[in-house]
Structures are given as C-alpha cells and as structure tokens.
Design an enzyme around this catalytic site. Sequence first.
Site, PDB file in Angstrom:
ATOM      1  N   ASP A  51       0.828  -1.203   0.000  1.00  0.00           N
ATOM      2  CA  ASP A  51       0.000   0.000   0.000  1.00  0.00           C
ATOM      3  C   ASP A  51       0.870   1.264   0.000  1.00  0.00           C
ATOM      4  O   ASP A  51       1.687   1.456   0.894  1.00  0.00           O
ATOM      5  CB  ASP A  51      -0.898  -0.041   1.253  1.00  0.00           C
ATOM      6  CG  ASP A  51      -2.152   0.784   1.122  1.00  0.00           C
ATOM      7  OD1 ASP A  51      -2.038   1.961   0.737  1.00  0.00           O
ATOM      8  OD2 ASP A  51      -3.243   0.262   1.424  1.00  0.00           O
ATOM      9  N   THR A  90      -6.843   3.802  -2.071  1.00  0.00           N
ATOM     10  CA  THR A  90      -6.616   2.387  -1.766  1.00  0.00           C
ATOM     11  C   THR A  90      -7.656   1.449  -2.383  1.00  0.00           C
ATOM     12  O   THR A  90      -7.309   0.413  -2.952  1.00  0.00           O
ATOM     13  CB  THR A  90      -6.609   2.205  -0.239  1.00  0.00           C
ATOM     14  OG1 THR A  90      -5.506   2.946   0.268  1.00  0.00           O
ATOM     15  CG2 THR A  90      -6.468   0.754   0.162  1.00  0.00           C
ATOM     16  N   ASN A 111     -12.476   5.621  -2.223  1.00  0.00           N
ATOM     17  CA  ASN A 111     -12.640   4.920  -0.947  1.00  0.00           C
ATOM     18  C   ASN A 111     -14.054   5.134  -0.408  1.00  0.00           C
ATOM     19  O   ASN A 111     -14.642   4.237   0.190  1.00  0.00           O
ATOM     20  CB  ASN A 111     -11.645   5.444   0.095  1.00  0.00           C
ATOM     21  CG  ASN A 111     -10.257   4.844  -0.081  1.00  0.00           C
ATOM     22  OD1 ASN A 111     -10.063   3.911  -0.866  1.00  0.00           O
ATOM     23  ND2 ASN A 111      -9.297   5.378   0.649  1.00  0.00           N
ATOM     24  N   LYS A 169      -5.898  -4.113   5.605  1.00  0.00           N
ATOM     25  CA  LYS A 169      -7.141  -3.337   5.479  1.00  0.00           C
ATOM     26  C   LYS A 169      -8.216  -4.209   4.855  1.00  0.00           C
ATOM     27  O   LYS A 169      -7.935  -4.961   3.910  1.00  0.00           O
ATOM     28  CB  LYS A 169      -6.922  -2.130   4.559  1.00  0.00           C
ATOM     29  CG  LYS A 169      -5.895  -1.129   5.064  1.00  0.00           C
ATOM     30  CD  LYS A 169      -5.775   0.024   4.081  1.00  0.00           C
ATOM     31  CE  LYS A 169      -4.684   0.989   4.507  1.00  0.00           C
ATOM     32  NZ  LYS A 169      -4.495   2.081   3.530  1.00  0.00           N
ATOM     33  N   ASP A 170      -9.449  -4.035   5.301  1.00  0.00           N
ATOM     34  CA  ASP A 170     -10.545  -4.824   4.726  1.00  0.00           C
ATOM     35  C   ASP A 170     -10.703  -4.534   3.243  1.00  0.00           C
ATOM     36  O   ASP A 170     -10.907  -5.439   2.436  1.00  0.00           O
ATOM     37  CB  ASP A 170     -11.865  -4.615   5.492  1.00  0.00           C
ATOM     38  CG  ASP A 170     -12.271  -3.167   5.691  1.00  0.00           C
ATOM     39  OD1 ASP A 170     -11.697  -2.268   5.041  1.00  0.00           O
ATOM     40  OD2 ASP A 170     -13.194  -2.916   6.506  1.00  0.00           O
ATOM     41  N   ARG A 171     -10.627  -3.245   2.858  1.00  0.00           N
ATOM     42  CA  ARG A 171     -10.848  -2.920   1.442  1.00  0.00           C
ATOM     43  C   ARG A 171      -9.788  -3.542   0.541  1.00  0.00           C
ATOM     44  O   ARG A 171     -10.063  -3.881  -0.613  1.00  0.00           O
ATOM     45  CB  ARG A 171     -10.949  -1.415   1.221  1.00  0.00           C
ATOM     46  CG  ARG A 171      -9.796  -0.567   1.717  1.00  0.00           C
ATOM     47  CD  ARG A 171     -10.185   0.919   1.609  1.00  0.00           C
ATOM     48  NE  ARG A 171      -9.159   1.829   2.110  1.00  0.00           N
ATOM     49  CZ  ARG A 171      -9.013   2.180   3.380  1.00  0.00           C
ATOM     50  NH1 ARG A 171      -9.811   1.656   4.304  1.00  0.00           N
ATOM     51  NH2 ARG A 171      -8.084   3.036   3.752  1.00  0.00           N
ATOM     52  N   ASP A 349      -1.295  -0.157  -4.756  1.00  0.00           N
ATOM     53  CA  ASP A 349      -2.614   0.398  -5.056  1.00  0.00           C
ATOM     54  C   ASP A 349      -2.553   1.858  -5.512  1.00  0.00           C
ATOM     55  O   ASP A 349      -3.481   2.369  -6.111  1.00  0.00           O
ATOM     56  CB  ASP A 349      -3.539   0.249  -3.837  1.00  0.00           C
ATOM     57  CG  ASP A 349      -2.950   0.864  -2.582  1.00  0.00           C
ATOM     58  OD1 ASP A 349      -1.723   1.101  -2.525  1.00  0.00           O
ATOM     59  OD2 ASP A 349      -3.725   1.104  -1.633  1.00  0.00           O
ATOM     60  N   HIS A 492      -2.167  10.808  -0.667  1.00  0.00           N
ATOM     61  CA  HIS A 492      -2.123  10.528  -2.109  1.00  0.00           C
ATOM     62  C   HIS A 492      -3.527  10.832  -2.615  1.00  0.00           C
ATOM     63  O   HIS A 492      -4.290  11.484  -1.933  1.00  0.00           O
ATOM     64  CB  HIS A 492      -1.739   9.060  -2.304  1.00  0.00           C
ATOM     65  CG  HIS A 492      -2.510   8.149  -1.399  1.00  0.00           C
ATOM     66  ND1 HIS A 492      -3.767   7.678  -1.694  1.00  0.00           N
ATOM     67  CD2 HIS A 492      -2.240   7.687  -0.146  1.00  0.00           C
ATOM     68  CE1 HIS A 492      -4.209   6.939  -0.690  1.00  0.00           C
ATOM     69  NE2 HIS A 492      -3.315   6.930   0.278  1.00  0.00           N
TER      70      HIS A 492
HETATM   71 ZN   LIG Z   1      -3.630   2.698  -0.206  1.00  0.00          ZN
END
Ligand SMILES: [Zn+2]
Length: 562
Positions: A51, A90, A111, A169-171, A349, A492
């Site tokens: 990430d 992400t 997101n 992270k879940d996503r 990502d 970002h």
């Molecule tokens: Zn990210």
Amino acid sequence: MMTRWYSRMVAPLMGPLMAQVCAVATLMAVPAVAADAGAPAPKLIVLVSVDQFSTDLFQQYRSHFTGGLRRLTEGAVFPNGYQSHAATETCPGHSTLMTGDHPARTGIIANDWYSFKGPRPGKIYCAEDESKGSYKAYVPSDVHLKVPTLGERMKAADPEVRTVSVAGKDRAAIMMGGHAVDELWFWKDGQGFISYEGRTAPAAVTAVNEAAMAEIAKPAKEYAEPEWCKAIDMPVAVERKDDVLTVGNGRFARQPGPKAEAQWRASPAFDAAIVDLAVRLIKDMKLGHGKSVDVLTVGASATDYIGHSYGTEGSEMCIQVANLDRTLGKLVAALDATGVDYVLALSADHGGNDIPERERLRGMPMAARVDDGLVSENLGKKVAPLGVDGAELLFGGGNGDVWVGPTVAGSWRTKVVNEALALYRADPQVAAVYTAAEVAAAPAPTGAPDAWSLLDRARASFDPSRSGDLVVFLKPRITAIPSKPASYIATHGSPWDYDRRVPILFWRKGITGFEQPLSVETVDIMPTLAALVGFKLALGDVDGRCLDLDGGSGDTCPVTAQ
Ligand SMILES: [Zn+2]
C-alpha cells in the site's frame, strides 16, 4: 511479443505428450499449462500489494534490497507501472489489481462516495454493505465490486481452485479477493484479523492475533536505522491542530497505551504480522499442493500508514522499506520451502507524496497544503447565496469527486454546478475541473498511460451511478490536507504521476529477468497471470493486456487472432 486479447477458457489446454497418452476425461483434471510452448503452469499465484509503494520509493531504495524485493528485481521488472486512473486511493487501486479493470468498470471509484438514493442516503464506504450498517459501524462486504477477480473466475471454472486473501485493510483484502474467497482476513483495530461474520478463524489467524496483541501490549524498542537512511534523517516540524509534530527522524519506539495499536499499525511490525499470517496459511492449507492452481493475495498495509503519519522522505519510510524487504524475504523463503512452482507478483494500489513542509526544503517550492476554502463544505457556503444551506450543498473533499446535495432540486442543480465550477476554476490551486457530463462523454482511454490526459484519467475513474457531479483536480504537489491537520499529515489521491506510478514486478523460478521501461498498467497484472496459468479471457473481457514475462524468445502470452 505482447498480445492483447484472449478467448475464454472452456477447458485447460493440453500438452502434446499428454494428449497422446491420456483420455479426454482425464485431461480435464490435468493442471492447465501455459499457452506458449507447453511449459507447465505455476501451481500457485501470489500477488503482494504494498500500500502506497510508489515507483519513486522503489527506485530510491532498490540498490539496497537484499530480501524479497531483491528477488523480485531479478524477474520481470516494470518500474513504470500505472494505476492509470485519477482517484489514486486504496480501494480503487486494489480493485484494479486482480480484476484487470479500471475503476470505471470495477465500480470502485473512490474509498468513499455519496449516494442520496440508496438504502442509506449519505456517505458510503467502498467495502461495506450499506443496507446493513451505518457508515461508522459498517458491515464489510464485496457488494460494490462490479466485476470478478481472477481467483473468482478460476474458481467458477474449477471448484478445486482455492483463493486466499489477507491484508492489513478490509478494502484491500476484499477488492483483491473478490466475491468467492476461501479464506479472507483483514485487520480490525481492537479485534485483530477478522473476516465476514460467521466465518471461523483457522488456527493461523488465532495464533497471529494472539502474538500481535501481546506485541502491542508491550513497549517497543527503536528499530535499527540502516546506514543508507542516515542521509535523509532530519527532523521537520509540522504544525497540527492540537500540537506540533516532529517527523523525519523517527524509529518507531512505542509505549503501551491507547495509541499503541495505531502506532503499531504505522510501523514495520504490521507488515510482519500480515506476512506471518500469509505464511502460516500457505503451510496449513498446503497452498499449491492441490489438484488445481491456488491464488493468494497479500495486502501489506504498513507503508501507507507510515506515509500518512510521517511522510515519505524521512527516516521512518526508509526504515520501513528496509524492513518490508526483509519481511517479504520471509514470504519468499516460505514459498521456496514448499517446493511448489509459484509465480510471485508485486505492485501497489497507488503511489504517494511527501509532506509539503519537507518538500519545500528540498527543491520543491510549489508544494503546499490545500486552502481551507476549497474544502467542499466551505466552497458550498460561497455558492449558498443561490438560496440553499451552504453546508448541505456540496459533499466530498477538496480534491476529486464533489457531489451536489439532495436539497438542491431541479434547475437549481445546474445553477449550483455552474457556480461551483466557476469558483473552482478561478482558484489558483486548481488545475482542472470537469462536470460529470464532460467526463461521461469522453471515450474510454487507450494507449500508454503516461500519455493520458487529465480527462482520460477522470474517465477511467468514472462510474455514472456513483461518481460526483464535478471532479476537481488540484495542481501538482498541492496536498489535499489543509494546514494544521488533525491527524494524518501526508496523502495521495491525486491524478498526478507521483500518485499513479507504481512498480509492477513478477518472479518465477527459472525466469529470464529483464527490465522494461515502457509504461504499463496495473490492470495488465490480471491478464498476465491468467495467461501464465492457461486461463483464457474473452475479447474485451478486461481492460488490461497480457505482458510477456519471458525475457527471451519465448512468450508467456497466448497468440491469438488480433
Ligand atoms: Zn492505499
């Protein structure tokens, strides 16, 4: 050479020798083979997403790699990988990696987005089911992902395929795993690695959670600083809402207490726990030892938390990259120890940007934080004389999609959009602003992503059912966090190349390594991996194209009629 499109697999391809000795019924169960010269297919696909691992970070530190990143640099190296779309966040970024599609097709445009028509009007998280929870107490879900992942497609064609997705992270875990995942685990503060409700934690998850909780409860010593980090080790003060934060010379020392878990997440220890879980699942599930190809995706999330907390150009990120290399070395060692023929791919990502306070010290006078006036609710108040409450007018951030609120009806909507458009365009920090109609009318971009226009980038992030009424792009190096931030100091999410460029690396035993500076895309990863395992895709099935990973005369992409 690289070829673009494939026809969908109906059965695994067979090698010529196999064809002579086997009956058709037996052949259907034989592992798929690569399409080029009958080379055997790998038995395990492993994709690591780091990430916020920008190409800038990869290039800055690659001469120092000795671990897992070193191994990957000995394979097929594409330093100019692109998360081509504008919304470099992400969730969209992870949605491209294993689907082969841009966010315009995955539906993961950001997101978070705003929807005023669905079951829960307001802000929606990309990896939740809004019919079940609130934004704050959301229920993790894959319902927003509109396309299948490679593992999911393979599993649909062959139920013996096993898919595993773990991430910080879940996503990340959900977008890489897709809608059919055998083991799906992601970190939740206060709980450790969890999954969808009702799933039973395997022993690996329980063991890693116990170790992580014990680690968080203890003081942590400073990490050692590699010699090569010392040149950039320098304190920089960042004024925040409630304090002045000094960054740039940190070493991740930590005391137990209420902040310990967040500090642990923003340290190399987090990736170590994520990879430990992946390694245990590789062993316990005997991944790659089944009848069919297995698929493992790993989301290493610490780099992103470190980037947001400390920026990208201090001792903290330098120490992180050194430890990431070491941690990924453990993953590679564990994979080697299985004896399985595996392919390892790595990308990110999105990229990242340093804090403007330090950028200005290092030759970047244009670096700044976004003006408060550009934050959508503040800009909405300037539009308010049109007759509605300004606070309810515009939703979103100071960068990217902006949604007009539901209280604005009929012809007032056009007036509000036009007024906001004029205000954004007049602002010296704004590079471009487009209406949804302008983005929708643009053709889907093609060609090398380094040559895409801003409108092309916006189009690749656009989903008419979810995108904003406007999309606003700040000028390069304008950080979309206003002065005196409450917590995170760097971010970002911009359409500029420092947020779009990510390394794309592939390694497999016996690979003839090479480096290719051509700009390629993260949507190319999925069709590239699909070709390696002989899984065919129909013409136009995905946005990406197969990258030939054979540096010699062979070709890992199937040759088909153009
Ligand atoms: Zn990210």
